[in-house]
Design a protein around this motif. Sequence first.
Motif, PDB file in Angstrom:
ATOM      1  N   GLY A  98      35.506   0.577 -32.832  1.00  0.00           N
ATOM      2  CA  GLY A  98      36.103  -0.580 -32.190  1.00  0.00           C
ATOM      3  C   GLY A  98      36.354  -0.371 -30.716  1.00  0.00           C
ATOM      4  O   GLY A  98      36.016   0.667 -30.132  1.00  0.00           O
ATOM      5  N   GLY A 100      39.525  -0.964 -27.701  1.00  0.00           N
ATOM      6  CA  GLY A 100      40.961  -1.139 -27.559  1.00  0.00           C
ATOM      7  C   GLY A 100      41.391  -1.196 -26.110  1.00  0.00           C
ATOM      8  O   GLY A 100      40.642  -0.828 -25.201  1.00  0.00           O
ATOM      9  N   VAL A 109      46.228  -2.599 -28.347  1.00  0.00           N
ATOM     10  CA  VAL A 109      45.619  -3.555 -29.274  1.00  0.00           C
ATOM     11  C   VAL A 109      44.149  -3.186 -29.438  1.00  0.00           C
ATOM     12  O   VAL A 109      43.520  -2.659 -28.521  1.00  0.00           O
ATOM     13  N   GLU A 110      43.594  -3.466 -30.640  1.00  0.00           N
ATOM     14  CA  GLU A 110      42.226  -3.082 -30.944  1.00  0.00           C
ATOM     15  C   GLU A 110      41.509  -4.170 -31.737  1.00  0.00           C
ATOM     16  O   GLU A 110      42.129  -4.903 -32.520  1.00  0.00           O
ATOM     17  N   ILE A 111      40.203  -4.223 -31.561  1.00  0.00           N
ATOM     18  CA  ILE A 111      39.299  -4.946 -32.448  1.00  0.00           C
ATOM     19  C   ILE A 111      38.485  -3.900 -33.201  1.00  0.00           C
ATOM     20  O   ILE A 111      37.890  -3.006 -32.588  1.00  0.00           O
ATOM     21  N   GLN A 112      38.459  -3.995 -34.533  1.00  0.00           N
ATOM     22  CA  GLN A 112      37.833  -2.965 -35.368  1.00  0.00           C
ATOM     23  C   GLN A 112      36.812  -3.580 -36.312  1.00  0.00           C
ATOM     24  O   GLN A 112      37.030  -4.639 -36.892  1.00  0.00           O
ATOM     25  N   PHE A 143      39.101  -6.158 -38.375  1.00  0.00           N
ATOM     26  CA  PHE A 143      40.547  -6.175 -38.193  1.00  0.00           C
ATOM     27  C   PHE A 143      40.919  -6.357 -36.722  1.00  0.00           C
ATOM     28  O   PHE A 143      40.184  -5.924 -35.818  1.00  0.00           O
ATOM     29  N   PHE A 144      42.069  -6.971 -36.507  1.00  0.00           N
ATOM     30  CA  PHE A 144      42.760  -6.943 -35.218  1.00  0.00           C
ATOM     31  C   PHE A 144      43.993  -6.073 -35.411  1.00  0.00           C
ATOM     32  O   PHE A 144      44.825  -6.358 -36.276  1.00  0.00           O
ATOM     33  N   ASN A 145      44.113  -5.001 -34.623  1.00  0.00           N
ATOM     34  CA  ASN A 145      45.133  -3.980 -34.843  1.00  0.00           C
ATOM     35  C   ASN A 145      46.151  -3.906 -33.714  1.00  0.00           C
ATOM     36  O   ASN A 145      45.831  -4.176 -32.551  1.00  0.00           O
ATOM     37  N   GLY A 163      47.095  -3.661 -39.077  1.00  0.00           N
ATOM     38  CA  GLY A 163      46.061  -4.616 -38.707  1.00  0.00           C
ATOM     39  C   GLY A 163      45.865  -5.647 -39.798  1.00  0.00           C
ATOM     40  O   GLY A 163      46.240  -5.447 -40.961  1.00  0.00           O
ATOM     41  N   GLY A 165      42.971  -9.049 -40.961  1.00  0.00           N
ATOM     42  CA  GLY A 165      41.688  -9.688 -40.687  1.00  0.00           C
ATOM     43  C   GLY A 165      41.001 -10.078 -41.972  1.00  0.00           C
ATOM     44  O   GLY A 165      41.605 -10.695 -42.853  1.00  0.00           O
ATOM     45  N   TYR A 198      44.195  -6.509 -44.988  1.00  0.00           N
ATOM     46  CA  TYR A 198      45.140  -5.902 -44.058  1.00  0.00           C
ATOM     47  C   TYR A 198      45.084  -4.391 -44.217  1.00  0.00           C
ATOM     48  O   TYR A 198      44.524  -3.871 -45.196  1.00  0.00           O
TER      49      TYR A 198
END
Length: 260
Positions: A98, A100, A109-112, A143-145, A163, A165, A198
């Motif tokens: 991902g 971040g 914050v991260e996109i995974q 996921f959004f973390n 997270g 998603g 989640y």
Amino acid sequence: MRSESIPETMHAGLRPGLRTLFPRFMKSLPSIALAGLLVLPLAGSTEDIPWSREYGWVEFGGAVIPDLDARLGVTGDTGTVNSDLELQLSPGFSVNGGLGERLSDWLAVEIQGGFLYHNVDEVSAADGSFRSLDASLMQVPVFFNFVFELPLRSRLTPYAGVGAGAMINWLDIDDQIAAGDSGVVSVDDSSTEVNFAYQAFAGARLRMGDQGVLELTYRFMSGGSPNWSLKAEDTGNRIANLKADDLFVHALTVGVIVEF
């Protein structure tokens, strides 16, 4: 509508390749974790190392799904036969990655995205009978973390996060199942379900240079309750419905972070 135990299959087989590779990898993970502990004395101050705001990461490791309760409904000439089942899945693998951005020295914050794979070892019925099943489960999490790091300003940093998603649950089966009074029907089909998902995770990160970080992570993921629809191989008609209870995944991975 009536309920009975799952019958014996006329064909049973298991895909051998991944089943032998990933249990060996799972056994090696404690050694990897121990190696991480041995480098703890290297942890020191990072006062002179700039902390970048944006970063990318990738991780690889083993994953385990606990025994999965499910309900199989098979439609035949006289109606639907329902069976309560328990699926045992072999240890598999997990790959995640991902992008971040650090919002502060303690919050990011991260996109995974990722991919997980498991073989189905066997299926057992409520009456205690069991058999092998030629099937596999593939999962794609998105996921959004939120990630929380202790601002220790040292080379070793513990962290945790949560997270939410979606999880794409893809079941592939090539086997024979009983279709009520219609006899045994061959199923060679893939069914995909997208479910709310989640996760929670925790681990430690070890800075190796100005822009490189190693990490060890444990993840607990909930993949929802997929409801797969299966079709007969010869006619293409839907003959079965497999409804799973909560699908939980435990994963232990090692990874690398590259800061931009």
